[in-house]
Motif scaffolding. Sequence first.
Motif, short mmCIF file in Angstrom:
data_model
loop_
_atom_site.label_atom_id
_atom_site.label_comp_id
_atom_site.label_asym_id
_atom_site.label_seq_id
_atom_site.Cartn_x
_atom_site.Cartn_y
_atom_site.Cartn_z
N HIS A 1 0.84 -1.20 0.00
CA HIS A 1 0.00 0.00 0.00
C HIS A 1 0.87 1.25 0.00
CE1 HIS A 1 -3.29 -2.58 1.66
NE2 HIS A 1 -3.99 -1.81 0.85
N THR B 1 1.42 4.98 1.38
CA THR B 1 1.06 5.61 2.65
C THR B 1 1.33 7.11 2.58
OG1 THR B 1 3.26 5.21 3.58
CG2 THR B 1 1.59 3.54 4.02
N ARG C 1 2.01 7.86 7.50
CA ARG C 1 1.70 6.58 8.15
C ARG C 1 0.27 6.08 7.95
NH1 ARG C 1 5.10 5.66 13.54
NH2 ARG C 1 6.91 6.90 13.02
N TRP C 2 -0.53 6.80 7.20
CA TRP C 2 -1.89 6.36 6.89
C TRP C 2 -1.85 5.53 5.62
CZ3 TRP C 2 -5.98 6.98 10.04
CH2 TRP C 2 -5.85 7.90 11.07
N ILE C 3 -2.47 4.37 5.66
CA ILE C 3 -2.52 3.49 4.48
C ILE C 3 -3.59 4.01 3.52
CG2 ILE C 3 -3.18 1.19 3.70
CD1 ILE C 3 -1.88 0.09 6.19
#
Length: 132
Positions: A68, A70, A73-75
């Motif tokens: 994924h 990012t 740090r957010w997918i």
Amino acid sequence: MRDFEKALCEWAQEYDEYEECPDAISIVFDGYSESDEEEGLEEALRKRCYAVFVHKQSATERFVFPEHDTIHRWILHRPDVEACFYVWLRADGQVEFITQLDNAADETWAREVIMALWRKERGEDEEDSSVV
């Protein structure tokens, strides 16, 4: 519990214990339960959430789940080609809750892919297993 949910549970429990999962899916630790003052932090840390991503091609021979992208740090979820189920585990490793998908059409293909992959992992023929 429906068969495809049993597969999700098994994968989340395996990941919780060994940090391993089939190459054709992706599992990401998504945090602990929130605590309120009555519950306390210790109790909140006892409940863990895992995001289980299933790709439309996950049951395809030799498929490896793509990384994924990012941002901070957010997918970045790819809803056009994957579904994401959240599986909550208690401290004893037992499943407390599995989220349902908002779109019934997505759940239909995801259920079929999950069951095909689970049967393949277990060495079962499609004709010999139930689907749901």
